[in-house]
Enzyme design. Structure first.
Site, PDB file in Angstrom:
ATOM      1  N   ARG A   1       5.803 -13.585   8.844  1.00  0.00           N
ATOM      2  CA  ARG A   1       6.394 -12.290   8.601  1.00  0.00           C
ATOM      3  C   ARG A   1       7.757 -12.214   9.278  1.00  0.00           C
ATOM      4  O   ARG A   1       8.050 -12.996  10.185  1.00  0.00           O
ATOM      5  CB  ARG A   1       5.490 -11.173   9.113  1.00  0.00           C
ATOM      6  CG  ARG A   1       5.262 -11.209  10.626  1.00  0.00           C
ATOM      7  CD  ARG A   1       4.239 -10.176  11.083  1.00  0.00           C
ATOM      8  NE  ARG A   1       4.746  -8.826  10.988  1.00  0.00           N
ATOM      9  CZ  ARG A   1       4.240  -7.899  10.176  1.00  0.00           C
ATOM     10  NH1 ARG A   1       3.228  -8.171   9.390  1.00  0.00           N
ATOM     11  NH2 ARG A   1       4.744  -6.685  10.149  1.00  0.00           N
TER      12      ARG A   1
ATOM     13  N   GLU B   1       0.880  -1.154   0.000  1.00  0.00           N
ATOM     14  CA  GLU B   1       0.000   0.000   0.000  1.00  0.00           C
ATOM     15  C   GLU B   1       0.929   1.217   0.000  1.00  0.00           C
ATOM     16  O   GLU B   1       1.849   1.284   0.819  1.00  0.00           O
ATOM     17  CB  GLU B   1      -0.843  -0.034   1.280  1.00  0.00           C
ATOM     18  CG  GLU B   1      -1.986   0.925   1.229  1.00  0.00           C
ATOM     19  CD  GLU B   1      -2.827   0.937   2.501  1.00  0.00           C
ATOM     20  OE1 GLU B   1      -2.770  -0.017   3.283  1.00  0.00           O
ATOM     21  OE2 GLU B   1      -3.524   1.940   2.683  1.00  0.00           O
TER      22      GLU B   1
ATOM     23  N   LYS C   1       4.645  -0.125   9.678  1.00  0.00           N
ATOM     24  CA  LYS C   1       4.613   1.216   9.110  1.00  0.00           C
ATOM     25  C   LYS C   1       4.053   2.215  10.100  1.00  0.00           C
ATOM     26  O   LYS C   1       4.553   3.335  10.204  1.00  0.00           O
ATOM     27  CB  LYS C   1       3.750   1.208   7.849  1.00  0.00           C
ATOM     28  CG  LYS C   1       4.568   1.102   6.582  1.00  0.00           C
ATOM     29  CD  LYS C   1       3.678   1.242   5.380  1.00  0.00           C
ATOM     30  CE  LYS C   1       3.458  -0.108   4.749  1.00  0.00           C
ATOM     31  NZ  LYS C   1       2.497  -0.096   3.663  1.00  0.00           N
TER      32      LYS C   1
HETATM   33  P1  ATP Z   1       2.920  -2.940   8.022  1.00  0.00           P
HETATM   34  O1  ATP Z   1       2.370  -4.064   8.833  1.00  0.00           O
HETATM   35  O2  ATP Z   1       4.302  -2.554   8.349  1.00  0.00           O
HETATM   36  O3  ATP Z   1       2.016  -1.763   7.942  1.00  0.00           O
HETATM   37  P2  ATP Z   1       1.830  -3.845   5.665  1.00  0.00           P
HETATM   38  O4  ATP Z   1       1.630  -5.297   5.549  1.00  0.00           O
HETATM   39  O5  ATP Z   1       0.652  -3.037   5.985  1.00  0.00           O
HETATM   40  O6  ATP Z   1       3.035  -3.541   6.601  1.00  0.00           O
HETATM   41  P3  ATP Z   1       1.940  -3.460   2.899  1.00  0.00           P
HETATM   42  O7  ATP Z   1       2.391  -2.277   2.155  1.00  0.00           O
HETATM   43  O8  ATP Z   1       0.501  -3.794   2.877  1.00  0.00           O
HETATM   44  O9  ATP Z   1       2.439  -3.248   4.378  1.00  0.00           O
HETATM   45  O10 ATP Z   1       2.811  -4.738   2.583  1.00  0.00           O
HETATM   46  C1  ATP Z   1       3.216  -5.145   1.303  1.00  0.00           C
HETATM   47  C2  ATP Z   1       3.634  -6.574   1.380  1.00  0.00           C
HETATM   48  O11 ATP Z   1       4.733  -6.725   2.261  1.00  0.00           O
HETATM   49  C3  ATP Z   1       2.533  -7.446   1.891  1.00  0.00           C
HETATM   50  O12 ATP Z   1       2.376  -8.531   1.005  1.00  0.00           O
HETATM   51  C4  ATP Z   1       2.990  -7.902   3.235  1.00  0.00           C
HETATM   52  O13 ATP Z   1       2.595  -9.211   3.493  1.00  0.00           O
HETATM   53  C5  ATP Z   1       4.499  -7.797   3.137  1.00  0.00           C
HETATM   54  N1  ATP Z   1       5.076  -7.529   4.445  1.00  0.00           N
HETATM   55  C6  ATP Z   1       4.836  -6.474   5.246  1.00  0.00           C
HETATM   56  N2  ATP Z   1       5.510  -6.585   6.406  1.00  0.00           N
HETATM   57  C7  ATP Z   1       6.208  -7.740   6.345  1.00  0.00           C
HETATM   58  C8  ATP Z   1       7.097  -8.430   7.237  1.00  0.00           C
HETATM   59  N3  ATP Z   1       7.403  -7.945   8.444  1.00  0.00           N
HETATM   60  N4  ATP Z   1       7.632  -9.599   6.826  1.00  0.00           N
HETATM   61  C9  ATP Z   1       7.335 -10.090   5.616  1.00  0.00           C
HETATM   62  N5  ATP Z   1       6.511  -9.510   4.732  1.00  0.00           N
HETATM   63  C10 ATP Z   1       5.944  -8.345   5.086  1.00  0.00           C
HETATM   64 MG    MG Z   2      -1.087  -3.761   4.890  1.00  0.00          MG
END
Ligand code: ATP
Ligand code: MG
Length: 619
Positions: free
Chosen positions: A311, A76, A321
């Site tokens: 993760r 996102e 984030k």
């Molecule tokens: P956050 O939890 O930090 O806000 P998010 O999942 O909301 O991260 P996105 O921009 O939606 O952030 O994530 C993009 C991709 O990165 C998603 O497919 C998510 O699964 C992956 N991702 C995010 N954080 C991790 C992590 N700690 N380890 C592995 N993959 C991750």
């Molecule tokens: Mg997300």
């Protein structure tokens, strides 16, 4: 306690210090097994591809999809990428690369409020920096979920028409009250049995802006008593008057993530939709939705399948984030690219390398259960990569003047230092030598402690006999003998005096007849240049920021390390004057450093320490 990664690939001890930066052969994992099985069975072989994402009708009759598998990285655009994203990027792009497929770079921009172009640009940069691209089979696979809003809207109308969705007019609060709990079934809303015609009329009214934000939402009609709360008629569209970074004010209703994401995957012919474990409970809805839409002929079969992996959880940092935004907005760090931040822009300024991240991703592997990776595992990967790629240089971080009393005033000569001890083909560089040098303050002791082999002056031993000053070798230069020191009124040592042995120069015949225990580094005071050098420590002082002893979450801000950066004015060898950001150096005895910002007037760099030579946190 933090755990070492569960897989054998997680062992740091197994790999040699000078591992090649070439990609290690990919360690197998459960997702690779699934992909290999699908390829062997031809699970996805019947899919066709219209050269761009589209509905079943668009792909129908088109050539077979040239991509054997399709994965996607779907951030996102509401922040900068962090180290957790790097794991996901390496996994998704790595699978596509290894199995004749393509990984789509897709922005999941269905939430208009928090998304910005600035983030889109930064994310694209970061993925490229990590060494991945989205060009394959003659096209660029860069997509935006917002490009599918029309299809999503039609899909929603289709669900209404087939009795699978209804317009809800309860407030969010009232909906929550009827949803039930883990142990208690939900109750149907009084609006659940609205007619198709009424639902269509209301939903179209929502799109046309006839209602206020929050007045209605569109819900799927599945099962209010499902043991999986995610199947109790989840909301799929909401009214939100917000300007979208790409579609502007075209829409005042936006699809919910849980509805949008499966559709994005299906339109793009994604075969393996890989996400983190928190989405496991969403999988039944993912499957339900795609099945309904495929049944109605809107989406091509076979539909994508979702797989979940653990993760990345890394000690001493936060990988969320929301928390990173808080650090930036509260000005607890100097922006997203502060070298202490666990963001990819921060890592880059810190001097971490893409190869180091890829090695890290390989080493920690991919598993189905959550665990913590120790931050030192990441540092060790960076160290291994940097050891291989960083040219050696000399820097005196805490300078003390050394005066060679018997060296002629005004004379200078060259010494020759290897650029890399394991790579003779990198050659040697000339470093100027003269009467006055800078050495490390810690390389002199007025009164030596036991076992101290560096510089100390003549003295008297316990038996009352005079002892000579100590001899050390100035690395790549001469052997010297300490003769004395100067002090200021406050008692601080201001200079060390010594004599040198003219026939002891490294590399000259007979120089090795001098046997000394100490070997110290130096730079010529007249030739050196002063530069600001930043040494970093962990951003947080505890392994699990925000986690209290009894497991209750507390404010992670309280766990920030107040001493996470130390700035010093170092004296550097002259060749570093022209070092540029993006280059990597080992300052001998001090670690790996990267030029950071260039002075606008002199063009001279300052430096960040990427990582120390050894793990300072062990034991
Ligand atoms: P956050 O939890 O930090 O806000 P998010 O999942 O909301 O991260 P996105 O921009 O939606 O952030 O994530 C993009 C991709 O990165 C998603 O497919 C998510 O699964 C992956 N991702 C995010 N954080 C991790 C992590 N700690 N380890 C592995 N993959 C991750
Ligand atoms: Mg997300």
């Amino acid at each position: 306690m933090s755990k070492k990664p569960a897989s054998p690939a997680g062992s740091t001890a197994a790999s040699p210090a000078s591992a090649s930066p070439a990609p290690a052969p990919a360690a197998s994992n459960f997702i690779r097994h699934i992909v290999e099985e699908d390829l062997a069975r031809g699970t996805n072989a019947s899919r066709t591809w219209d050269c761009r994402p589209g509905s079943a009708a668009k792909h129908a009759g088109k050539p077979a999809d040239p991509a054997k598998i399709r994965t996607r990285f779907p951030p996102e655009p509401n922040g900068y990428l962090h180290f957790g994203h790097a794991k996901s990027i390496c996994l998704n792009f790595g699978l596509a690369r290894d199995y004749g497929g393509v990984c789509h770079m897709r922005f999941d921009d269905t939430n208009p409020e928090k998304e910005e172009q600035e983030y889109v640009d930064a994310i694209l940069d970061a993925v490229k920096w990590l060494g991945f691209g989205w060009d394959a089979f003659g096209t660029e696979h860069l997509y935006f979920a917002s490009d599918y809003f029309d299809f999503m809207y039609d899909a929603a109308e289709y669900l209404i028409e087939t009795g699978n969705a209804y317009v809800e007019s309860l407030s969010a609060e009232q909906m929550r009250a009827l949803r039930g709990t883990l142990t208690e079934a939900g109750k149907p809303s009084p609006y659940r049995e609205r007619s198709v015609a009424e639902n269509l009329e209301l939903f179209r009214g929502m799109r046309e802006g006839r209602y206020a934000d929050g007045e209605h939402v569109l819900r799927t009609k599945i099962d209010m008593s499902s043991p999986n709360i995610n199947l109790r008629d989840p909301a799929i569209y909401r009214i939100r008057r917000a300007t979208h970074h790409r579609t502007g004010d075209t829409w005042c209703i936006y699809p919910m993530y849980t509805f949008a994401h499966p559709i994005e995957d299906a339109l793009e012919n994604i075969t393996h939709s890989i996400c983190t474990l928190e989405f496991e409970d969403q999988r039944p809805f993912y499957d339900w939705l795609l099945e309904k839409l495929a049944e109605g002929g809107l989406l091509q079969r076979p539909v994508p399948r979702q797989y979940e992996f653990a993760r990345l959880n890394l000690t001493y940092v936060v990988l969320s984030k929301r928390k990173l935004i808080e650090l930036v907005e509260e000005k607890l760090v100097d922006g997203w690219d502060d070298p202490r931040m666990p963001t990819l822009v921060g890592a880059r300024r810190r001097g971490y390398t893409p190869e180091g991240f890829r090695l890290f991703a390989e080493r920690i592997g991919v598993s189905k259960s959550d665990s913590w990776i120790d931050y030192s595992t990441l540092e060790e990967c960076m160290r291994e990569d940097l050891n291989d790629r960083a040219a050696r240089r000399t820097a005196v971080l805490d300078p003390l003047k050394l005066i060679i009393d018997n060296y002629p005033e005004g004379k200078e000569e060259e010494c020759h230092a290897p650029n890399h001890p394991q790579k003779p083909d990198w050659g040697k560089r000339a470093v100027p030598f003269a009467k006055e040098l800078w050495i490390e303050r810690e390389d002199f002791m007025e009164t030596p402690t036991k076992g101290y082999f560096r510089l100390f002056p003549p003295g008297v031993n316990p038996a009352g006999e005079p002892t000579p000053g100590n001899k050390v070798r100035l690395r790549y230069g001469f052997v010297i003998e300490c003769t004395g020191w100067d002090k200021d009124a406050a008692g601080n040592v201001t200079a060390v005096h010594c004599n040198y042995f003219a026939d002891s120069k490294s590399g000259t015949p007979g120089s090795d007849t001098y046997k000394v225990k100490g070997n110290i580094h130096w730079v010529s005071a007249r030739h050196a240049f002063a530069a600001e050098v930043k040494l970093y420590d962990r951003l947080f002082k505890v392994p699990h920021p925000g986690r209290s002893v009894d497991g209750v979450e507390r404010d992670f801000i309280l766990d920030l390390n107040p001493e996470s950066v130390k700035t010093m004015t170092a004296q550097l060898e002259p060749s570093l004057r022209t070092a540029k950001p993006g280059e990597h150096y080992q300052f001998e005895r001090h670690g790996y450093f990267v030029p950071d910002r260039l002075d606008p007037v002199t063009g001279e760099p300052d430096f960040n320490r990427s990582v120390t030579l050894k793990d300072a946190w062990q034991k």
